[in-house]
Write a protein that holds these residues in place. Structure first.
Motif, PDB file in Angstrom:
ATOM      1  N   VAL A 132      55.886 133.124  42.827  1.00  0.00           N
ATOM      2  CA  VAL A 132      54.990 134.241  43.129  1.00  0.00           C
ATOM      3  C   VAL A 132      53.566 133.691  43.155  1.00  0.00           C
ATOM      4  N   CYS A 133      52.797 134.087  44.149  1.00  0.00           N
ATOM      5  CA  CYS A 133      51.439 133.574  44.331  1.00  0.00           C
ATOM      6  C   CYS A 133      50.480 134.723  44.633  1.00  0.00           C
ATOM      7  N   GLY A 134      49.234 134.553  44.259  1.00  0.00           N
ATOM      8  CA  GLY A 134      48.227 135.567  44.538  1.00  0.00           C
ATOM      9  C   GLY A 134      46.845 134.956  44.573  1.00  0.00           C
ATOM     10  N   PRO A 135      45.895 135.644  45.206  1.00  0.00           N
ATOM     11  CA  PRO A 135      44.526 135.115  45.316  1.00  0.00           C
ATOM     12  C   PRO A 135      43.711 135.411  44.064  1.00  0.00           C
ATOM     13  N   TYR A 136      42.776 134.499  43.770  1.00  0.00           N
ATOM     14  CA  TYR A 136      41.800 134.747  42.703  1.00  0.00           C
ATOM     15  C   TYR A 136      40.552 133.915  42.970  1.00  0.00           C
ATOM     16  N   ARG A 137      39.451 134.597  43.275  1.00  0.00           N
ATOM     17  CA  ARG A 137      38.140 133.956  43.489  1.00  0.00           C
ATOM     18  C   ARG A 137      38.217 132.835  44.538  1.00  0.00           C
TER      19      ARG A 137
ATOM     20  N   PRO B  53      31.644 138.175  32.637  1.00  0.00           N
ATOM     21  CA  PRO B  53      30.429 137.812  31.890  1.00  0.00           C
ATOM     22  C   PRO B  53      30.264 136.296  31.838  1.00  0.00           C
ATOM     23  N   LEU B  54      29.034 135.854  31.740  1.00  0.00           N
ATOM     24  CA  LEU B  54      28.760 134.421  31.726  1.00  0.00           C
ATOM     25  C   LEU B  54      29.202 133.767  30.421  1.00  0.00           C
ATOM     26  N   ASP B  55      29.216 134.514  29.334  1.00  0.00           N
ATOM     27  CA  ASP B  55      29.565 133.956  28.027  1.00  0.00           C
ATOM     28  C   ASP B  55      31.040 134.202  27.737  1.00  0.00           C
TER      29      ASP B  55
ATOM     30  N   GLY C 263      48.802 135.974  28.180  1.00  0.00           N
ATOM     31  CA  GLY C 263      47.370 136.033  27.893  1.00  0.00           C
ATOM     32  C   GLY C 263      46.751 134.665  27.718  1.00  0.00           C
ATOM     33  N   HIS C 264      47.502 133.728  27.099  1.00  0.00           N
ATOM     34  CA  HIS C 264      46.965 132.374  26.924  1.00  0.00           C
ATOM     35  C   HIS C 264      46.659 131.734  28.271  1.00  0.00           C
ATOM     36  N   VAL C 265      47.615 131.825  29.197  1.00  0.00           N
ATOM     37  CA  VAL C 265      47.426 131.183  30.507  1.00  0.00           C
ATOM     38  C   VAL C 265      46.335 131.894  31.304  1.00  0.00           C
ATOM     39  N   ALA C 266      46.312 133.233  31.245  1.00  0.00           N
ATOM     40  CA  ALA C 266      45.271 133.981  31.959  1.00  0.00           C
ATOM     41  C   ALA C 266      43.883 133.585  31.464  1.00  0.00           C
ATOM     42  N   GLN C 267      43.700 133.507  30.155  1.00  0.00           N
ATOM     43  CA  GLN C 267      42.391 133.143  29.611  1.00  0.00           C
ATOM     44  C   GLN C 267      41.991 131.729  30.019  1.00  0.00           C
ATOM     45  N   ALA C 268      42.957 130.793  29.982  1.00  0.00           N
ATOM     46  CA  ALA C 268      42.646 129.418  30.366  1.00  0.00           C
ATOM     47  C   ALA C 268      42.275 129.322  31.842  1.00  0.00           C
ATOM     48  N   LEU C 269      42.961 130.086  32.691  1.00  0.00           N
ATOM     49  CA  LEU C 269      42.624 130.091  34.119  1.00  0.00           C
ATOM     50  C   LEU C 269      41.224 130.653  34.360  1.00  0.00           C
ATOM     51  N   VAL C 270      40.914 131.754  33.700  1.00  0.00           N
ATOM     52  CA  VAL C 270      39.568 132.326  33.833  1.00  0.00           C
ATOM     53  C   VAL C 270      38.522 131.322  33.350  1.00  0.00           C
ATOM     54  N   ALA C 271      38.826 130.626  32.246  1.00  0.00           N
ATOM     55  CA  ALA C 271      37.886 129.636  31.716  1.00  0.00           C
ATOM     56  C   ALA C 271      37.607 128.531  32.731  1.00  0.00           C
TER      57      ALA C 271
ATOM     58  N   LEU D 177      38.387 128.589  36.200  1.00  0.00           N
ATOM     59  CA  LEU D 177      38.017 129.015  37.549  1.00  0.00           C
ATOM     60  C   LEU D 177      36.750 129.860  37.586  1.00  0.00           C
ATOM     61  N   ASP D 178      36.511 130.678  36.562  1.00  0.00           N
ATOM     62  CA  ASP D 178      35.298 131.505  36.512  1.00  0.00           C
ATOM     63  C   ASP D 178      34.151 130.798  35.807  1.00  0.00           C
ATOM     64  N   TRP D 179      34.458 130.173  34.674  1.00  0.00           N
ATOM     65  CA  TRP D 179      33.411 129.615  33.837  1.00  0.00           C
ATOM     66  C   TRP D 179      33.226 128.117  34.019  1.00  0.00           C
ATOM     67  N   GLY D 180      34.049 127.486  34.863  1.00  0.00           N
ATOM     68  CA  GLY D 180      33.880 126.071  35.169  1.00  0.00           C
ATOM     69  C   GLY D 180      34.150 125.142  34.008  1.00  0.00           C
TER      70      GLY D 180
END
Length: 557
Positions: free
Chosen positions: A252-257, A287-289, A465-473, A475-478
């Motif tokens: 399963v695949c989906g877009p993000y940023r 959020p940036l932080d 939740g662990h994987v989602a947070q790591a991906l956001v970290a 892809l969003d926060w660099g």
């Protein structure tokens, strides 16, 4: 001492490489995988070697007696396969397997013993994937683990603590007692633990393939241990073992940023729930932080929305009509995202009404404990990648040991209640059915289709939740992978927002409770292992991250 120094370095210095990398839950597993890559092997060759080593050095989490889910990226053909090696219920398993006098059994009452043992699938799945994508001889992949099992390995503080905590349950099984409690006492930190029985089993698999586990004397011993358990016998037969087959599915695949995130389809709920979380967050400016209350609010709320759908709709799609297309439909995710208020928590998130449902109405599943598991992330010199999440479910699985390895208690991932309010639960027990998983092995691609990241985690249903947070970290926060996997854990479990105890995240509890969140501060035993692939004028650079909460390491060259 050398391995201890390497482990300490792993916690402080981000792993970097230019050609290939393995991130795993134990240094010896990472070393075994990297040895195959050095010999010209592919990512799947390395995965088999690392998984075999984990059976020895991390027996509490995975091994020969469990299952696994894996994404495999073939760079040459640009194809992505989702390999399903999930355990299955025995052919004789009824929906009422975990009811006693009409009431659900307690978790440990059901998990310890033969009742919850499913047909293991990890080795059959890895064998099938190796036939398609391996380069080295099958037997060569087991040489490091065989040698280590015969020579012994040094028990880590984490393994010693887990053995001590589970000593009374391990003591009830003769083989587990002899191995983990020599001279009647739990094996201690720093002790050298040899496992000649596992070495013999691995040698048989190396010579005969996965049939060594699924047919013949080892299979007979597995079935005998399950059915002959003194207090909690199960239903597994040699026919169940012989008939097991892995399944090659579509990811399963989906877009993000601007990226494309791919993960595991049902019977895992992980990929769908992960993509739903990202689909909701995609309509928000993060959020940036990453350690702020606003970031925790968004991560938690997106997770709570996704869990409401997960608990209603997701199960083994070979047995239940799962509205997969509807749950990931962009229009549906936009509607779900509109539930999110940046200032106030949803009082009680409810499942949505995704399009293309079909089938009979289903009841939501009551929350069920889930534990254990391990994850491997691998990239080889040719750009092939593997994200492998492997499990025996609870810590030490069913606490039954056969031929040097532990059996799973995976059937406790089914709903104990087959019906709620007269309606069937999607994840009810059924013959040959695969229990719902939360494992979320994931691979990310950039806008140009190039491989960007490989990751996954341990942690039961908290994996999502662990994987989602790591991906956001990342892809969003660099963030680099090591920083991303080391973040204080924040995520939803069903309707509750959980914060990692002993970290800065715990201090956010009062502010989040003031916004209406049900909050729990608790130990979060994640097991994230990630690799990030960066491309620049000087070529490719691999960055690795190993979760400091476990014994793992990322190694590359």
């Amino acid at each position: 001492m050398i391995r201890l120094v390497l482990l300490l370095l792993c916690l402080t210095v981000p792993a970097q490489a230019q050609r290939q990398m393995v991130a795993a839950a134990h240094p010896m597993a990472a070393e075994a995988g990297l040895a195959m890559l050095r010999d010209g092997g592919t990512a799947i060759d390395a995965a088999v070697a690392a998984q075999a080593m984990l059976a020895l050095v991390e027996p509490q989490s995975s091994g020969l007696g469990g299952g696994a889910l894996m994404l495999q990226w073939d760079a040459a053909s640009r194809s992505l396969a989702a390999w399903d090696g999930r355990e299955t219920a025995p052919a004789a398993a009824p929906p009422t397997l975990f009811l006693r006098d009409g009431q659900p059994m307690g978790f440990l009452e059901a998990a310890v013993g033969g009742r919850a043992v499913g047909v293991p699938g990890a080795m059959r799945m890895l064998e099938a994937a190796h036939r398609r994508g391996g380069r080295l001889p099958w037997a060569q992949l087991f040489a490091p683990a065989i040698a280590a099992a015969e020579a012994g390995f040094v028990v880590t503080p984490r393994l010693a603590a887990l053995v001590a905590a589970e000593a009374e349950r391990l003591r009830r099984d003769p083989q587990a007692r002899a191995y983990f409690l020599p001279e009647g006492k739990p094996v201690g930190d720093g002790a050298r633990l040899r496992n000649p029985a596992l070495a013999a089993t691995l040698r048989a698999i190396a010579e005969q393939g996965a049939d060594a586990l699924h047919r013949g004397p080892i299979a007979a011993e597995i079935a005998g241990a399950v059915r002959g358990h003194a207090t909690n016998p199960g239903l597994l037969t040699t026919d169940d073992l012989a008939g097991y087959a892995p399944v090659r599915r579509e990811a399963v695949c989906g877009p993000y940023r601007g990226f494309t995130v791919c993960s595991m389809p049902p019977p895992s709920s992980g990929g769908v729930a992960l993509l739903q979380i990202l689909g909701v967050l995609a309509h928000q400016d993060m959020p940036l932080d990453p350690r702020s209350v606003d970031a925790a609010h968004l991560l938690g709320e997106a997770g709570r929305i996704a869990f409401a759908d997960r608990n209603r709709y997701l199960a083994d799609a070979d047995h239940v009509a799962v509205p997969l297309r509807g749950l990931l439909d962009p229009g549906y995710l936009l509607l779900r995202a509109q539930l999110l208020d940046r200032d106030r928590a949803i009082a009680a998130p409810r499942p949505g009404n995704p399009p293309w449902q079909g089938g009979a109405p289903l009841a939501s599943q009551p929350p069920q404990p889930e534990q254990g598991t391990s994850h491997l992330s691998i990239v080889d010199a040719a750009g092939n990648a593997v994200a492998l999440t492997t499990t025996i479910e609870d810590v030490f699985g069913a606490r039954i040991m056969v031929r040097g390895f532990l059996l799973n208690n995976e059937l406790t991932d089914f709903s104990f209640l087959p019906e709620v309010d007269g309606r069937p639960v999607a994840n009810r027990v059924g013959p040959a059915k695969r229990p719902r998983s939360s494992m979320s092995p994931s691979i990310v691609f950039g806008p140009d289709g190039q491989l960007v990241a490989v990751l996954g985690s341990a942690g039961g249903s908290r994996i999502i939740g662990h994987v989602a947070q790591a991906l956001v970290a990342m892809l969003d926060w660099g963030m680099e992978p090591q920083a991303a996997v080391s973040l204080p854990r924040i995520g939803a479990l069903n309707a509750t927002l959980e914060l990692e105890a002993g970290t800065a995240a715990a201090a956010l509890a009062p502010a989040l409770e003031a916004r209406g969140f049900p909050v729990e501060v608790r130990v979060m035993n994640s097991g994230l292992h990630a690799i990030r692939i960066l491309r620049g004028p000087d070529g490719v650079r691999l960055l690795g991250g190993a979760d400091p909460r476990r014994d793992g390491m990322a190694l590359g060259e």
